[in-house]
Design a protein around this motif. Structure first.
Motif, PDB file in Angstrom:
ATOM      1  N   GLU A  72       3.391  12.926  20.614  1.00 45.06           N
ATOM      2  CA  GLU A  72       2.787  13.521  21.803  1.00 45.06           C
ATOM      3  C   GLU A  72       1.431  14.159  21.527  1.00 45.06           C
ATOM      4  OE1 GLU A  72       5.530  16.176  23.600  1.00 45.06           O
ATOM      5  OE2 GLU A  72       7.034  14.633  24.001  1.00 45.06           O
ATOM      6  N   ALA A  73       0.958  14.092  20.281  1.00 47.38           N
ATOM      7  CA  ALA A  73      -0.328  14.685  19.917  1.00 47.38           C
ATOM      8  C   ALA A  73      -1.422  13.614  19.969  1.00 47.38           C
ATOM      9  CB  ALA A  73      -0.258  15.301  18.526  1.00 47.38           C
ATOM     10  N   VAL A  74      -2.589  13.984  20.504  1.00 51.51           N
ATOM     11  CA  VAL A  74      -3.697  13.044  20.621  1.00 51.51           C
ATOM     12  C   VAL A  74      -4.949  13.651  19.999  1.00 51.51           C
ATOM     13  CG1 VAL A  74      -5.144  11.685  22.171  1.00 51.51           C
ATOM     14  CG2 VAL A  74      -2.753  12.130  22.770  1.00 51.51           C
ATOM     15  N   SER A  75      -5.582  12.896  19.090  1.00 51.97           N
ATOM     16  CA  SER A  75      -6.888  13.258  18.549  1.00 51.97           C
ATOM     17  C   SER A  75      -7.932  12.354  19.183  1.00 51.97           C
ATOM     18  CB  SER A  75      -6.906  13.100  17.026  1.00 51.97           C
ATOM     19  OG  SER A  75      -5.936  13.936  16.420  1.00 51.97           O
ATOM     20  N   LEU A  76      -9.111  12.895  19.469  1.00 52.42           N
ATOM     21  CA  LEU A  76     -10.102  12.167  20.255  1.00 52.42           C
ATOM     22  C   LEU A  76     -11.479  12.238  19.619  1.00 52.42           C
ATOM     23  CD1 LEU A  76     -10.844  10.764  23.034  1.00 52.42           C
ATOM     24  CD2 LEU A  76     -11.321  13.078  23.887  1.00 52.42           C
ATOM     25  N   LEU A 133     -16.435   1.675  15.920  1.00 55.81           N
ATOM     26  CA  LEU A 133     -15.730   1.467  14.646  1.00 55.81           C
ATOM     27  C   LEU A 133     -15.715   2.722  13.776  1.00 55.81           C
ATOM     28  CD1 LEU A 133     -16.834  -2.179  13.766  1.00 55.81           C
ATOM     29  CD2 LEU A 133     -14.579  -1.411  14.533  1.00 55.81           C
ATOM     30  N   PRO A 134     -16.837   3.445  13.625  1.00 58.16           N
ATOM     31  CA  PRO A 134     -16.756   4.712  12.887  1.00 58.16           C
ATOM     32  C   PRO A 134     -15.796   5.714  13.511  1.00 58.16           C
ATOM     33  CG  PRO A 134     -19.043   3.995  13.051  1.00 58.16           C
ATOM     34  CD  PRO A 134     -18.239   3.078  13.920  1.00 58.16           C
ATOM     35  N   MET A 135     -15.725   5.754  14.839  1.00 52.30           N
ATOM     36  CA  MET A 135     -14.767   6.648  15.489  1.00 52.30           C
ATOM     37  C   MET A 135     -13.340   6.290  15.092  1.00 52.30           C
ATOM     38  SD  MET A 135     -16.164   7.015  19.400  1.00 52.30           S
ATOM     39  CE  MET A 135     -17.518   8.115  19.845  1.00 52.30           C
ATOM     40  N   MET A 136     -13.023   5.011  15.140  1.00 52.50           N
ATOM     41  CA  MET A 136     -11.683   4.569  14.766  1.00 52.50           C
ATOM     42  C   MET A 136     -11.378   4.922  13.307  1.00 52.50           C
ATOM     43  SD  MET A 136     -11.982   0.859  16.656  1.00 52.50           S
ATOM     44  CE  MET A 136     -10.476   0.156  15.970  1.00 52.50           C
ATOM     45  N   ASP A 137     -12.337   4.661  12.419  1.00 51.71           N
ATOM     46  CA  ASP A 137     -12.144   4.949  10.994  1.00 51.71           C
ATOM     47  C   ASP A 137     -11.925   6.440  10.753  1.00 51.71           C
ATOM     48  OD1 ASP A 137     -12.421   2.280  10.382  1.00 51.71           O
ATOM     49  OD2 ASP A 137     -14.539   2.438   9.814  1.00 51.71           O
ATOM     50  N   GLU A 138     -12.688   7.276  11.448  1.00 52.67           N
ATOM     51  CA  GLU A 138     -12.553   8.726  11.282  1.00 52.67           C
ATOM     52  C   GLU A 138     -11.160   9.204  11.697  1.00 52.67           C
ATOM     53  OE1 GLU A 138     -15.581  10.747  13.424  1.00 52.67           O
ATOM     54  OE2 GLU A 138     -17.225   9.836  12.289  1.00 52.67           O
ATOM     55  N   LEU A 169      -8.328   7.501  11.841  1.00 57.97           N
ATOM     56  CA  LEU A 169      -7.297   7.037  10.912  1.00 57.97           C
ATOM     57  C   LEU A 169      -7.358   7.808   9.588  1.00 57.97           C
ATOM     58  CD1 LEU A 169      -7.527   3.202  11.577  1.00 57.97           C
ATOM     59  CD2 LEU A 169      -5.626   4.704  12.165  1.00 57.97           C
ATOM     60  N   ALA A 170      -8.573   8.035   9.080  1.00 61.62           N
ATOM     61  CA  ALA A 170      -8.719   8.770   7.825  1.00 61.62           C
ATOM     62  C   ALA A 170      -8.213  10.203   7.974  1.00 61.62           C
ATOM     63  CB  ALA A 170     -10.180   8.761   7.389  1.00 61.62           C
ATOM     64  N   GLU A 171      -8.533  10.823   9.089  1.00 55.82           N
ATOM     65  CA  GLU A 171      -8.096  12.191   9.353  1.00 55.82           C
ATOM     66  C   GLU A 171      -6.576  12.298   9.367  1.00 55.82           C
ATOM     67  OE1 GLU A 171      -8.655  14.287  13.371  1.00 55.82           O
ATOM     68  OE2 GLU A 171     -10.479  14.767  12.263  1.00 55.82           O
TER      69      GLU A 171
END
Length: 231
Positions: A21-25, A39-44, A46-48
């Motif tokens: 239920e948690a969302v990071s944006l 793509l950098p947003m997606m990578d960030e 996933l890495a986080e």
């Protein structure tokens, strides 16, 4: 549940990672920069979270309608990532996602999202909110001239999206007093694509990557001289 969502159909470019239920944006309003940002947003994200693509359950994307280039970017990136990680994809209406954001942030429950489709037309839909707090289509997404939109039943509706900024007087005239509030500034967000994508995945609406296609609602991008659009 772990869903990575992307949205590039409007001036805003965004990616969201839903874990249960948690969302990071990640969200930026940067027109014409979506292909460099997404793509950098997606990578960030996933890495986080310490995740790889292969550890996700699915990828969700804003399928349109919206800006043609932006919708193509989202579909292409979602397909590529899903193919690479052997994941299913959940296409989400960008009009539904805009309506979901309006409910989430403004509490509006009878929603008329509209994007400016150019060529004197709007992308348009009507949505209500169910018991789970998710928007449900009341009138199917369509494209038409503002003075020919499909009239929803009842009154007490709220208009949201750039289509209302561009054609507010025509839309309000067409809807004959059925609209009680308007927000023409709100943009679509991957956070709401993630919420609707998770619900779609749980309901079995995920598809194979090759079936994750953009939805334009318009067959022809431009008219030849002398042509008129028929609806």
């Amino acid at each position: 549940m772990k869903i990575l969502a992307i949205e590039t159909a409007t001036e805003a470019c965004s990616a969201a990672l839903l874990i249960d239920e948690a969302v990071s944006l990640r969200y930026q309003v940067q027109p014409r920069m979506h292909s460099q940002l997404i793509l950098p947003m997606m990578d960030e994200l996933l890495a986080e979270a310490g995740l790889s693509l292969a550890q996700l359950d699915a990828i969700a994307f804003g399928r349109g309608p919206g800006a043609f280039t932006g919708v193509r970017i989202a579909a292409g990136v979602a397909q590529g990532a899903a193919f690479a990680a052997d994941l299913p994809v959940v296409p989400v209406s960008t009009l539904a996602a805009l309506a979901q954001r309006a409910f989430r942030e403004l509490g509006w429950r009878r929603l008329l999202p509209a994007y400016d489709a150019r060529m004197q037309e709007v992308y348009w839909g009507a949505y209500g909110v169910d018991e789970q707090g998710l928007v449900v289509s009341q009138v199917a997404d369509e494209v038409s001239a503002p003075d020919r939109v499909t009239l929803p039943e009842g009154d007490g509706w709220q208009g949201v999206g750039a289509g209302w900024s561009s054609y507010r007087s025509l839309l309000e005239q067409r809807l004959a007093g059925a609209v009680e509030a308007v927000n023409g500034e709100l943009l679509c967000s991957a956070q709401d694509v993630a919420l609707l994508g998770a619900a779609g995945f749980a309901a079995g609406r995920a598809v194979a990557p090759e079936q994750a296609l953009p939805v334009y609602l318009r067959d022809k991008v431009a008219l030849r001289p002398g042509e008129s659009r028929q609806k």
